[in-house]
Design a protein around this motif. Structure first.
Motif, PDB file in Angstrom:
ATOM      1  N   PRO A  83      40.671  36.489  51.706  1.00  0.00           N
ATOM      2  CA  PRO A  83      39.452  37.011  52.340  1.00  0.00           C
ATOM      3  C   PRO A  83      38.322  35.980  52.255  1.00  0.00           C
ATOM      4  CG  PRO A  83      39.724  37.938  50.150  1.00  0.00           C
ATOM      5  CD  PRO A  83      40.942  37.093  50.394  1.00  0.00           C
ATOM      6  N   HIS A  84      37.181  36.304  52.831  1.00  0.00           N
ATOM      7  CA  HIS A  84      36.020  35.423  52.766  1.00  0.00           C
ATOM      8  C   HIS A  84      34.774  36.244  52.473  1.00  0.00           C
ATOM      9  CE1 HIS A  84      38.413  32.172  54.291  1.00  0.00           C
ATOM     10  NE2 HIS A  84      38.739  32.880  55.353  1.00  0.00           N
ATOM     11  N   CYS A 129      31.062  30.424  51.476  1.00  0.00           N
ATOM     12  CA  CYS A 129      32.027  31.435  51.066  1.00  0.00           C
ATOM     13  C   CYS A 129      32.202  31.344  49.560  1.00  0.00           C
ATOM     14  CB  CYS A 129      33.358  31.201  51.777  1.00  0.00           C
ATOM     15  SG  CYS A 129      34.620  32.367  51.214  1.00  0.00           S
ATOM     16  N   VAL A 131      34.756  32.975  47.882  1.00  0.00           N
ATOM     17  CA  VAL A 131      36.141  33.271  47.484  1.00  0.00           C
ATOM     18  C   VAL A 131      36.796  31.936  47.124  1.00  0.00           C
ATOM     19  CG1 VAL A 131      38.388  34.078  48.303  1.00  0.00           C
ATOM     20  CG2 VAL A 131      36.298  35.310  48.943  1.00  0.00           C
ATOM     21  N   HIS A 136      37.312  26.883  49.188  1.00  0.00           N
ATOM     22  CA  HIS A 136      36.770  27.306  50.487  1.00  0.00           C
ATOM     23  C   HIS A 136      35.515  26.520  50.873  1.00  0.00           C
ATOM     24  CE1 HIS A 136      39.053  31.343  51.041  1.00  0.00           C
ATOM     25  NE2 HIS A 136      39.791  30.449  50.394  1.00  0.00           N
ATOM     26  N   MET A 141      33.468  25.940  54.477  1.00  0.00           N
ATOM     27  CA  MET A 141      32.743  27.205  54.689  1.00  0.00           C
ATOM     28  C   MET A 141      31.339  27.154  54.095  1.00  0.00           C
ATOM     29  SD  MET A 141      35.780  29.987  54.387  1.00  0.00           S
ATOM     30  CE  MET A 141      35.151  30.989  55.722  1.00  0.00           C
TER      31      MET A 141
HETATM   32 CU    CU Z   1      36.434  31.881  52.141  1.00  0.00          CU
END
Ligand code: CU
Length: 414
Positions: A83-84, A129, A131, A136, A141
């Motif tokens: 997920p993010h 992000c 996660v 990430h 991100m």
């Molecule tokens: Cu992410």
């Protein structure tokens, strides 16, 4: 009584005179993007896009808002796998909207996540992000958040400094070995820490400013262009894993005025700004002369403190077109011959007697020779220069009035 009512209304307007707006952003999280590097290699990236058909940009879209706006972000995760989230780094938002997965929520494949907050103190922030953050973030991100003052003007914060232009330099790095599927395709569960994922030792090969590096930095969205005496504001952000040391040319008269979204208690007049990962700084500049130069960004290995790489943003300062009377009068002063070998004459004509200081500086703004204020007569005048300039190169002559107006001319010693 009437007067009291008017006073109260005025005060109310004074406090709430800005029109705070509802502001909606829509972002799409993807994990199958592609990025072309400065050597034309293409790597896989994760990132944020603004439409389904678009590639994620590195950095992601810049989110610009005014202090006090009610901001709503809809993040749609169309990527498969982990997920993010959207962590609002440095913004004073409540825990639920902060985007740290196990403290608020994460967004699974094809789900939407909604973040709501009131735009805090004007300044420079960022999002990324959260996660498996190390992976990430490296995957791409991240992006910039710019909070303008309540009225959206070119002012550093409510009641802060006015400026003409702003530049934003958002720095990161890329280690291409972290962009292989074996690293990017990791399992995710919020109880697993990043240390349980096998990743190669971090050795970045690409050092980015606004997603670009090396020869790509001549991009007009990156270069620093201004005119003499213009006040500009530069936002510096570091989301890489290296430290950053940023050198401004001395002739820009750099002043560090804010950090991490708040004014510094004591401003610092310095050409050098250090940024650790996640930090942001605001720098005011005010070029004192016409010149071409560069802002250099040293990427520092935080284990060894050695410089791993240096990137260069071209700087071009042109003459001030809005001339004061002194400048109009002396705009056409001549240096003859130019280029010169041994010595040259500064020739200028005055409408009336004036006190003028003549200064010679190098292209980095260092003063090489100061001819103190002296009263020159109306009519033709000439001053000999050059014998004290020992080295071949480009120099700048400044004619300075008592009020501080400056007229400049480049000279070349052969
Ligand atoms: Cu992410």
């Amino acid at each position: 009584m009437k007067n009291i009512i008017i006073l109260i209304v005025t005060c109310f307007c004074g406090l709430n005179g800005y029109s705070q707006q509802d502001l909606d952003f829509f972002l799409i999280a993807r994990n199958t993007g592609e990025k072309v590097l400065a050597n034309n290699d293409t790597i896989r990236v994760f990132g944020f896009a603004q439409s389904l058909g678009a590639q994620p940009s590195i950095p992601g879209p810049t989110l610009i808002m005014n202090e006090g706006d009610s901001v709503h972000i809809d993040l749609w995760n169309v990527s498969q796998g982990a997920p993010h989230t959207l962590h609002l780094h440095g913004l004073d938002v409540d825990q639920e909207n902060d985007g740290v997965p196990h403290l608020s929520f994460d967004i699974a494949h094809m789900d939407h996540g909604y973040y709501h907050f009131k735009a805090p103190h004007a300044g420079t922030y960022l999002y990324h992000c959260h996660v498996a953050s190390s992976i990430h973030v490296q995957a791409g991100m991240y992006g910039s958040i710019i909070v303008k003052p309540s009225d959206g003007s070119n002012t550093t914060w409510n009641g802060g400094y006015e400026y003409t232009n702003e530049n934003s330099y958002f720095c990161s790095e890329i280690d291409t070995t972290w962009h292989n599927d074996s690293v990017l395709e990791h399992d995710h569960d919020t109880t697993i820490t990043i240390h349980q994922v096998s990743i190669p030792k971090y050795k970045p090969q690409f050092f980015l400013i606004n997603g670009l590096s090396d020869q790509q930095l001549i991009d007009e969205n990156v270069t620093f262009n201004s005119v003499v005496n213009q006040i500009d504001y530069t936002r510096l952000t570091n989301i890489g894993y290296c430290g950053l040391r940023v050198f401004f040319p001395p002739a820009l008269n750099a002043r560090i005025i804010d950090s991490d979204g708040r004014p510094l208690p004591v401003e610092e007049i310095s050409d050098t700004v250090y940024l650790y990962p996640g930090e942001r700084y605001g720098v005011l500049t005010d070029a004192s002369m016409e010149f071409s130069g560069e802002i250099t960004f040293d990427y520092i290995d935080l284990n060894t403190m050695g410089v791993k790489n240096t990137q260069v943003v071209p700087v071009s300062i042109s003459g001030d077109v809005d001339l004061e009377e002194f400048e109009k009068e002396l705009f056409n002063f001549k240096v003859v011959p130019n280029p010169f070998h041994q010595e040259a004459k500064i020739k200028f004509k005055l409408n009336e007697a004036k006190k003028i200081k003549i200064r010679i500086i190098d292209v980095n703004g260092r003063i090489l020779r100061d001819i103190p204020f002296s009263k020159y007569l109306s009519g033709k005048n000439s001053v000999i220069i050059g014998e004290s300039l020992l080295l071949k190169g480009t120099y700048v002559v400044q004619m300075i009035s008592e009020e501080g107006y400056v007229v400049i001319k480049k000279i070349i010693k052969l």
